[in-house]
Enzyme design. Structure first.
Site, PDB file in Angstrom:
ATOM      1  N   ARG A   4     -17.322 -27.145 -29.969  1.00 16.43           N
ATOM      2  CA  ARG A   4     -16.138 -27.330 -29.113  1.00 16.43           C
ATOM      3  C   ARG A   4     -15.686 -26.003 -28.522  1.00 16.43           C
ATOM      4  O   ARG A   4     -15.199 -25.965 -27.388  1.00 16.43           O
ATOM      5  CB  ARG A   4     -15.007 -28.008 -29.875  1.00 16.43           C
ATOM      6  CG  ARG A   4     -13.870 -28.438 -28.955  1.00 16.43           C
ATOM      7  CD  ARG A   4     -12.798 -29.232 -29.670  1.00 16.43           C
ATOM      8  NE  ARG A   4     -13.066 -30.652 -29.747  1.00 16.43           N
ATOM      9  CZ  ARG A   4     -12.640 -31.556 -28.870  1.00 16.43           C
ATOM     10  NH1 ARG A   4     -11.960 -31.178 -27.802  1.00 16.43           N
ATOM     11  NH2 ARG A   4     -12.892 -32.830 -29.049  1.00 16.43           N
TER      12      ARG A   4
ATOM     13  N   PHE B 208      -2.458 -30.510 -39.797  1.00 18.05           N
ATOM     14  CA  PHE B 208      -2.987 -29.642 -38.729  1.00 18.05           C
ATOM     15  C   PHE B 208      -4.495 -29.432 -38.816  1.00 18.05           C
ATOM     16  O   PHE B 208      -5.014 -28.451 -38.296  1.00 18.05           O
ATOM     17  CB  PHE B 208      -2.266 -28.281 -38.727  1.00 18.05           C
ATOM     18  CG  PHE B 208      -0.779 -28.378 -38.698  1.00 18.05           C
ATOM     19  CD1 PHE B 208      -0.129 -28.931 -37.603  1.00 18.05           C
ATOM     20  CD2 PHE B 208      -0.017 -27.936 -39.765  1.00 18.05           C
ATOM     21  CE1 PHE B 208       1.265 -29.032 -37.576  1.00 18.05           C
ATOM     22  CE2 PHE B 208       1.366 -28.031 -39.746  1.00 18.05           C
ATOM     23  CZ  PHE B 208       2.008 -28.587 -38.645  1.00 18.05           C
TER      24      PHE B 208
ATOM     25  N   ARG C  19      -5.839 -27.549 -35.588  1.00 16.60           N
ATOM     26  CA  ARG C  19      -5.389 -28.039 -34.286  1.00 16.60           C
ATOM     27  C   ARG C  19      -6.114 -27.347 -33.120  1.00 16.60           C
ATOM     28  O   ARG C  19      -5.964 -26.160 -32.889  1.00 16.60           O
ATOM     29  CB  ARG C  19      -3.890 -27.777 -34.188  1.00 16.60           C
ATOM     30  CG  ARG C  19      -3.170 -28.541 -33.106  1.00 16.60           C
ATOM     31  CD  ARG C  19      -1.692 -28.251 -33.185  1.00 16.60           C
ATOM     32  NE  ARG C  19      -0.881 -29.290 -32.580  1.00 16.60           N
ATOM     33  CZ  ARG C  19       0.418 -29.443 -32.823  1.00 16.60           C
ATOM     34  NH1 ARG C  19       1.040 -28.636 -33.661  1.00 16.60           N
ATOM     35  NH2 ARG C  19       1.094 -30.410 -32.238  1.00 16.60           N
TER      36      ARG C  19
ATOM     37  N   GLN D  37      -6.056 -36.487 -44.121  1.00 15.23           N
ATOM     38  CA  GLN D  37      -6.206 -37.043 -42.775  1.00 15.23           C
ATOM     39  C   GLN D  37      -7.380 -38.015 -42.701  1.00 15.23           C
ATOM     40  O   GLN D  37      -7.576 -38.640 -41.661  1.00 15.23           O
ATOM     41  CB  GLN D  37      -6.444 -35.909 -41.773  1.00 15.23           C
ATOM     42  CG  GLN D  37      -5.283 -34.951 -41.603  1.00 15.23           C
ATOM     43  CD  GLN D  37      -5.670 -33.725 -40.786  1.00 15.23           C
ATOM     44  OE1 GLN D  37      -5.663 -32.618 -41.292  1.00 15.23           O
ATOM     45  NE2 GLN D  37      -6.024 -33.911 -39.528  1.00 15.23           N
TER      46      GLN D  37
ATOM     47  N   THR E 201     -16.380 -35.057 -30.703  1.00 12.81           N
ATOM     48  CA  THR E 201     -17.662 -34.715 -30.104  1.00 12.81           C
ATOM     49  C   THR E 201     -18.831 -35.350 -30.871  1.00 12.81           C
ATOM     50  O   THR E 201     -19.947 -35.372 -30.374  1.00 12.81           O
ATOM     51  CB  THR E 201     -17.839 -33.186 -30.048  1.00 12.81           C
ATOM     52  OG1 THR E 201     -17.596 -32.632 -31.344  1.00 12.81           O
ATOM     53  CG2 THR E 201     -16.857 -32.579 -29.056  1.00 12.81           C
TER      54      THR E 201
ATOM     55  N   ALA F  64      -8.699 -34.686 -33.613  1.00 13.42           N
ATOM     56  CA  ALA F  64      -9.202 -34.643 -32.239  1.00 13.42           C
ATOM     57  C   ALA F  64      -8.217 -35.243 -31.242  1.00 13.42           C
ATOM     58  O   ALA F  64      -8.624 -35.712 -30.179  1.00 13.42           O
ATOM     59  CB  ALA F  64     -10.562 -35.342 -32.134  1.00 13.42           C
TER      60      ALA F  64
ATOM     61  N   GLU G 269      -8.307 -32.599 -43.231  1.00 17.81           N
ATOM     62  CA  GLU G 269      -9.346 -33.486 -42.706  1.00 17.81           C
ATOM     63  C   GLU G 269     -10.514 -33.567 -43.681  1.00 17.81           C
ATOM     64  O   GLU G 269     -10.944 -34.642 -44.072  1.00 17.81           O
ATOM     65  CB  GLU G 269      -9.838 -33.009 -41.337  1.00 17.81           C
ATOM     66  CG  GLU G 269     -10.886 -33.926 -40.741  1.00 17.81           C
ATOM     67  CD  GLU G 269     -11.276 -33.565 -39.326  1.00 17.81           C
ATOM     68  OE1 GLU G 269     -12.314 -34.073 -38.866  1.00 17.81           O
ATOM     69  OE2 GLU G 269     -10.558 -32.794 -38.657  1.00 17.81           O
TER      70      GLU G 269
ATOM     71  N   PHE H  97      -9.509 -27.406 -32.991  1.00 20.05           N
ATOM     72  CA  PHE H  97     -10.867 -27.597 -33.513  1.00 20.05           C
ATOM     73  C   PHE H  97     -11.896 -26.711 -32.807  1.00 20.05           C
ATOM     74  O   PHE H  97     -12.926 -27.164 -32.356  1.00 20.05           O
ATOM     75  CB  PHE H  97     -11.241 -29.070 -33.351  1.00 20.05           C
ATOM     76  CG  PHE H  97     -12.353 -29.540 -34.255  1.00 20.05           C
ATOM     77  CD1 PHE H  97     -12.101 -29.806 -35.590  1.00 20.05           C
ATOM     78  CD2 PHE H  97     -13.631 -29.718 -33.778  1.00 20.05           C
ATOM     79  CE1 PHE H  97     -13.121 -30.247 -36.428  1.00 20.05           C
ATOM     80  CE2 PHE H  97     -14.661 -30.160 -34.608  1.00 20.05           C
ATOM     81  CZ  PHE H  97     -14.402 -30.425 -35.936  1.00 20.05           C
TER      82      PHE H  97
ATOM     83  N   GLU I  27      -3.248 -31.846 -29.647  1.00 22.33           N
ATOM     84  CA  GLU I  27      -3.875 -30.529 -29.569  1.00 22.33           C
ATOM     85  C   GLU I  27      -3.697 -29.795 -28.244  1.00 22.33           C
ATOM     86  O   GLU I  27      -3.486 -28.577 -28.245  1.00 22.33           O
ATOM     87  CB  GLU I  27      -5.371 -30.661 -29.871  1.00 22.33           C
ATOM     88  CG  GLU I  27      -5.661 -31.068 -31.300  1.00 22.33           C
ATOM     89  CD  GLU I  27      -7.126 -31.386 -31.519  1.00 22.33           C
ATOM     90  OE1 GLU I  27      -7.725 -30.812 -32.437  1.00 22.33           O
ATOM     91  OE2 GLU I  27      -7.677 -32.217 -30.759  1.00 22.33           O
TER      92      GLU I  27
END
Length: 779
Positions: A323, A241, A355, A210, A454, A523, A245, A357, A724
């Site tokens: 988060r 998902f 998904r 990702q 964020t 995100a 990342e 986060f 998400e």
């Protein structure tokens, strides 16, 4: 630059807002869509496989590779000493080790890589390496980590008002806690990378990631090379998902390391069982709350602590726990609030993005609190939820961002009516009275989910658009296609901007040599960021074309309209393809980069306040379940969803994302049960002992509708993110199961229910509820 209208109803063209099929759909159905493992292997390609640590915690005393090196076809075994550059590949903070040479911090931690002629030889030889270790006692329990203050990153907190005074002065108080299970990503395509020398002395990496830019940077750092030495390419992924990342990077780095030493192409692919064991999951959490509220159930103060089970290293845990803290309110206003977040270090693989986060693990606290308050006061949970919603005058979050849009009030009202909530609730109560074994439950839960990274600097994107002289269009952008339809939506945006047919736009693989310095596709911001960047490039080219038309045909620029493959103006019209050729013949540039940076967002971590989110996406779900009180088994029989995607770019794709996210969330909350044994080994490492939802688990009646509301913020054609937010709609299933269980005690008691709500946990909650009712039925 002229202003180009962002409202799709006023914009030229017609691609945006239409239900176009996924650009790879036909190829995927026919089996002709190439994934990383499908690409032809270059001549002389070797295969690599990791050698894994045999203990959970300890220190390496000796390594014997002689048996592995004796296997015919083994070319070389590489260790940490063979890494010329940085050994630490932590994406944000240090601590993620590519290959360990001394300390072992989780079971299966990679120690070496075997490079051989074939995948089978490399994997077999890797098992022949003998590693002797001095074992130490691992920390595997999150409560032990909390008691020892064993953190991967320091704690953080949010404060608004004096929560302690507010709680102590409230008419009622409640305390509660919950253990929240993790979740395996279970992407269809596992972790894989193919690295090879390019023609100019660098390295080209094809991998399932990702975040191509991060892979580029990390490969360059471990090889002690400039970023330009490495080119990373991703055409499509078979799911991700969040699991690709950061955690797609180690395998690309190891493949590239082998290329660096052997000078030929090297492929690394993890077996599914090892993929489970060596990659992080959704973070398990242990959370608790203390709230004060009045006689109506209106919250006056809240004190919430979220504890993330992070694994051995930071990875992305700092932002994930942040988060969770940001979303511990979900859709509800806390007049005074203290929200703490701990990042607990334990001896497992480092957990990572998934998904939502961290949002789901925080948001469940709002729903837990609402259900518990309702049980305490003998009220319907929906009444308590509506009473505590953000609204005008009650609109400041614990992190001091103002909630400006209050559409959940209307969305809940719509679903109450269309889902026949109150009549069904009464019918279910009557059913439960006459049904001693099967109990039904019903729950409606809202979602308010903040959209943006964020971490501020990640909120940027680039794109590259070419118009060829025949009118065909080529698009490249920094986002990655993992099955969600990102490429389809951005092609629609580009087609819409030029006023041409959708099939006039082709998209090529994401590559770091075409669009540099990209952010991860995560995100829920893939379309928001890359769509705006692509539209920026389109508008640059349109500006040039309009100026050319104005001069060439001697017309007023205000009369120029791009629509239906034609450009009309006061003196006539010309097809888009004719215009492209005419512009080329007159030396007008038909290529442009595009760029976008999200405005308004900021967050002061020291103060715990700011605007970390550009806007909020909303949704409401109404779920009905049946629970077998003898076995604890449960079934979701009906789901009604009303979800806010702003002004939809592609309704069909959006509805598909909502359905998929809901079912995945349902799996997280009910069946997907990660288990580690007492030695720290992952015990649930395949579909035989880890159950994701199957088609038979899909609700028999599944109604999904889009809420018609344009985004008040200036996003691409006023759309909203959809990746998400719908995941958390599945809280309605968990709350409905609790509702069914509480019927055993005539709805006078609601037992705690950890997630996932497996039959064993549900049965335990039923037994606890029945025991409570037996003790208190005469009170």
């Amino acid at each position: 630059m002229r202003h180009f209208e962002m409202d799709k109803l006023k914009a030229q063209g017609g691609s945006v807002g239409q239900s176009k099929y996924h650009e790879s759909a036909i190829k995927q159905v026919c089996g002709s869509a190439n994934f990383a493992d499908d690409n032809p292997e270059p001549y002389g390609c070797l295969h690599a496989y990791p050698v894994l640590a045999p203990v959970t915690s300890g220190f390496i005393k000796s390594i014997d590779t002689s048996h592995a090196l004796a296997v015919e076809g083994v070319k070389r075994i590489l260790s940490a000493e063979d890494v010329p550059g940085k050994l630490d590949i932590g994406p944000v903070f240090p601590g993620d080790v590519l290959l360990t040479s001394h300390e072992i911090q989780y079971h299966g931690q990679p120690v070496l890589i075997v490079v051989a002629d074939t995948y089978e030889i490399a994997r077999r030889a890797a098992r022949l390496v003998v590693i002797e270790c001095e074992q130490t006692t691992p920390i595997l329990d999150i409560k032990e980590a909390i008691s020892k203050e064993h953190w991967v990153r320091p704690p953080h907190s949010l404060n608004r008002g004096n929560s302690e005074n507010a709680i102590n002065n409230a008419t009622h108080q409640l305390k509660g806690e919950i253990n929240i299970g993790g979740q395996e990503h279970f992407y269809l395509e596992g972790q894989i990378a193919l690295a090879q020398p390019d023609n100019d002395g660098g390295i080209h990496v094809q991998c399932s990631t990702q975040h191509p830019t991060e892979v580029q940077h990390l490969v360059a750092k471990i090889l002690k090379k400039p970023f330009s030495f490495v080119n990373v390419e991703t055409r499509r992924m078979g799911g991700a998902f969040g699991g690709k990342e950061t955690q797609g990077a180690p395998w690309a780095c190891l493949a590239a390391l082998a290329v660096y030493h052997l000078g030929c192409a090297v492929k690394m692919r993890l077996a599914r069982s090892d993929d489970f064991k060596l990659t992080g999951k959704r973070h398990p959490f242990y959370n608790h709350y203390h709230v004060g509220f009045d006689e109506n159930g209106l919250i006056e103060g809240a004190d919430i602590t979220v504890n993330g089970f992070c694994g051995y290293s930071p990875d992305l845990s700092d932002a994930i726990v942040d988060r969770a803290m940001f979303h511990a309110d979900n859709a509800y206003y806390y007049p005074a609030a203290t929200i703490k977040g701990n990042r607990c270090k334990v001896n497992t693989v480092s957990h990572t993005a998934f998904r939502g986060f961290g949002g789901p693990q925080g948001m469940i606290m709002g729903e837990l609190i609402m259900d518990d308050i309702a049980a305490k006061l003998g009220k319907d949970p929906l009444e308590i939820r509506k009473l505590n919603l953000y609204k005008k005058g009650r609109d400041t979050t614990p992190y001091h961002q103002t909630v400006e849009q209050h559409i959940l009030i209307d969305m809940i009202a719509q679903l109450e009516e269309s889902g026949d909530y109150w009549a069904r609730k009464e019918a279910i109560k009557a059913f439960n009275v006459s049904s001693p074994i099967i109990k039904k439950g019903l729950a409606m839960t809202p979602v308010k989910y903040g959209i943006s990274f964020t971490v501020q600097h990640l909120n940027q994107a680039g794109a590259l658009v070419h118009v060829y002289s025949d009118g065909s269009i080529h698009l490249n952008h920094g986002g990655t296609e993992m099955g969600q339809g990102l490429n389809t939506k951005i092609a629609q945006i580009v087609a819409h901007g030029f006023g041409v047919d959708f099939n006039a736009v082709s998209i090529s693989a994401t590559r770091t040599d075409k669009v540099p310095n990209t952010s991860p596709t995560a995100a829920s911001s893939g379309t928001d960021l890359n769509g705006m960047a692509a539209l920026n490039a389109v508008n640059t080219i349109k500006e040039r074309l309009i100026d050319f038309i104005t001069e060439h045909f001697e017309v007023d620029s205000n009369t120029v309209v791009f629509k239906d493959n034609l450009i009309t103006f006061s003196k006539g019209e010309i097809s888009f393809s004719e215009l492209a050729n005419l512009a080329y013949m007159n030396r007008i540039s038909l290529s442009s980069t595009g760029y976008y940076a999200t405005p308004k967002i900021h967050y002061d971590r020291a103060k715990g306040e700011g605007r970390p989110f550009f806007y909020y996406a909303h949704g409401v779900a109404l779920s009905e379940v049946e629970v077998d009180t003898l076995t604890g088994e449960n079934t979701v029989t009906r789901v009604d969803i009303l979800h806010d995607v702003g002004s939809s770019i592609n309704p069909a794709l959006d509805i598909g994302q909502i359905e998929g996210a809901f079912v995945q969330g349902m799996g997280w909350l009910t069946t997907e049960d990660l288990q580690w044994n007492d030695k720290g080994q992952l015990a649930s490492f395949g579909p035989a002992n880890y159950k994701i939802p199957a088609i038979g688990d899909t609700p028999a009646e599944f109604n999904v509708n889009l809420y018609n509301s344009a985004n008040p913020e200036t996003t691409v054609f006023r759309s909203k993110a959809v990746g998400e937010p719908p995941f958390m709609l599945a809280f309605s299933v968990w709350s409905a199961i609790r509702n069914a269980i509480s019927s055993v005690a005539d709805y006078k008691y609601t037992a705690p229910l950890d997630t996932p709500a497996t039959p064993k946990r549900v049965l335990s909650a039923i037994e606890q509820t029945a025991s409570w009712f037996k003790e208190h039925q005469h009170d």
